[in-house]
Motif scaffolding. Structure first.
Motif, PDB file in Angstrom:
ATOM      1  N   THR A   5      27.675  29.515  42.375  1.00 28.88           N
ATOM      2  CA  THR A   5      28.888  30.149  41.861  1.00 28.88           C
ATOM      3  C   THR A   5      29.882  30.416  42.985  1.00 28.88           C
ATOM      4  N   SER A  33      33.687  28.863  43.155  1.00 31.08           N
ATOM      5  CA  SER A  33      34.875  29.706  43.287  1.00 31.08           C
ATOM      6  C   SER A  33      35.795  29.242  44.416  1.00 31.08           C
ATOM      7  N   ASN A  60      41.595  30.248  44.282  1.00 32.95           N
ATOM      8  CA  ASN A  60      41.199  30.792  42.977  1.00 32.95           C
ATOM      9  C   ASN A  60      41.266  32.319  42.965  1.00 32.95           C
ATOM     10  N   MET A 100      36.123  35.947  32.177  1.00 30.32           N
ATOM     11  CA  MET A 100      35.350  34.861  32.780  1.00 30.32           C
ATOM     12  C   MET A 100      35.059  33.769  31.751  1.00 30.32           C
ATOM     13  N   TYR A 101      34.665  34.153  30.549  1.00 32.35           N
ATOM     14  CA  TYR A 101      34.351  33.169  29.506  1.00 32.35           C
ATOM     15  C   TYR A 101      35.594  32.363  29.121  1.00 32.35           C
ATOM     16  N   SER A 120      36.659  30.021  32.043  1.00 34.48           N
ATOM     17  CA  SER A 120      35.678  28.994  32.383  1.00 34.48           C
ATOM     18  C   SER A 120      35.548  27.943  31.286  1.00 34.48           C
ATOM     19  N   GLU A 124      39.220  26.456  33.519  1.00 29.03           N
ATOM     20  CA  GLU A 124      39.467  26.809  34.920  1.00 29.03           C
ATOM     21  C   GLU A 124      38.199  27.450  35.477  1.00 29.03           C
ATOM     22  N   MET A 125      37.187  26.618  35.677  1.00 32.80           N
ATOM     23  CA  MET A 125      35.884  27.126  36.083  1.00 32.80           C
ATOM     24  C   MET A 125      35.927  27.794  37.450  1.00 32.80           C
ATOM     25  N   GLY A 135      37.069  31.233  36.855  1.00 32.78           N
ATOM     26  CA  GLY A 135      35.990  31.937  36.173  1.00 32.78           C
ATOM     27  C   GLY A 135      34.870  32.308  37.123  1.00 32.78           C
ATOM     28  N   ALA A 136      34.521  31.397  38.038  1.00 32.98           N
ATOM     29  CA  ALA A 136      33.481  31.693  39.023  1.00 32.98           C
ATOM     30  C   ALA A 136      33.914  32.817  39.960  1.00 32.98           C
TER      31      ALA A 136
END
Length: 296
Positions: free
Chosen positions: A39, A43, A60, A256-257, A260, A265-266, A269-270
């Protein structure tokens, strides 16, 4: 000779215990710490719906802290977490003190108070959504009784909707807090209380000077559990408000959910997941240190 035999037996037991625990330790290392490191890497990359190795540094995090939605999520977590932890622990302690008086039907009351905890967060959220809906919930019921000016539409108010989440969460877990405090109360030696009564202490003074100080470990456990539940809140809020109106009841888990998996946009989210981990550490670690020092 007998001593050397005992040493060999003890060493064998330690080896067997180590072998038995090793799968659990390895699983924890892989599924917890390895994924935390993964993770961290996500990020720092331009990961979207799929992971990417395109390193972008702290971009990010800049996007995260530049988002008004993220700051609203943190604010909501502070409101929800603070009220939920304080109120659920207070109600749980009060219920535990009442049940500790050895009242008739104690087992029945325990089952009634603990029952909400057996219901999933999603079911709790749906049930309270019906109750709080102004068209056919509490507001509609009270108005049907003749109180036509009664207003209770918090769930539709962006400034008040987060408090409906507090109500539902407190309802669900107060019984669980009660069980924790009741176990703590039953673990206090009756001799200590009897000695205080012999010395002429009244009930309030006994609770303030004897019982509550002896409940310090129980308060610690209740706080850690309730704080963890508050920080991880997701299903209840989604079922109750859907994170709305707008994003007025968003908390970091929902943020976050959404970023992600819905917005792809993971990386952002990370980054939010790691900030949540940091928040958990900031909240929990000081209490763990204080509890460890108290036991020394």
């Amino acid at each position: 000779m007998a001593h050397s035999v005992m040493q060999r037996i003890g060493g064998k037991d330690q080896v067997i215990a180590g072998l038995m625990l090793s799968p659990t330790v390895l699983a924890a290392i892989f599924f917890i710490y390895a994924f935390i490191l993964w993770t961290v890497w996500l990020s720092l990359t331009r990961s979207t719906i799929l992971p990417s190795n395109h390193f972008i540094g702290l971009a990010n995090y800049n996007d995260l802290f530049g988002s008004s939605r993220w700051w609203r999520s943190l604010s909501n977590l502070g409101i929800f977490g603070g009220l939920y932890v304080a109120i659920s622990m207070a109600i749980g302690l009060l219920l535990a003190i009442l049940l500790d008086q050895r009242i008739r039907g104690e087992r029945l009351f325990q089952v009634v108070f603990l029952y909400p905890m057996a219901i999933s967060a999603v079911v709790t959220g749906v049930a309270w959504r019906w109750l709080l809906d102004p068209n056919f919930g509490v507001q509609a019921i009270v108005r049907s009784l003749g109180f036509t000016h009664f207003q209770f539409a918090w769930i539709d108010d962006p400034d008040l909707a987060i408090y409906t989440v507090v109500i539902a969460a407190v309802w669900q877990t107060s019984g669980f807090m009660m069980a924790i405090f009741l176990a703590g109360l039953r673990g206090i030696s009756p001799d200590i209380v009897k000695a205080a009564r012999i010395d002429g202490a009244g009930t309030l003074r006994i609770y303030r000077r004897v019982i509550l100080p002896n409940l310090a470990p129980t308060f610690f456990v209740a706080f850690i559990l309730s704080a963890g539940l508050a920080i991880k809140a997701f299903g209840l809020i989604i079922a109750l408000t859907g994170g709305g109106p707008g994003y007025s009841t968003n908390v970091p888990t929902i943020f976050m959910y959404v970023f992600s998996f819905e917005r792809g946009e993971m990386g952002v989210g990370a980054a939010s997941a790691l900030i949540m981990l940091a928040i958990m550490m900031v909240v929990v670690v000081p209490f763990v240190i204080l509890d460890a020092r108290r036991k020394v």
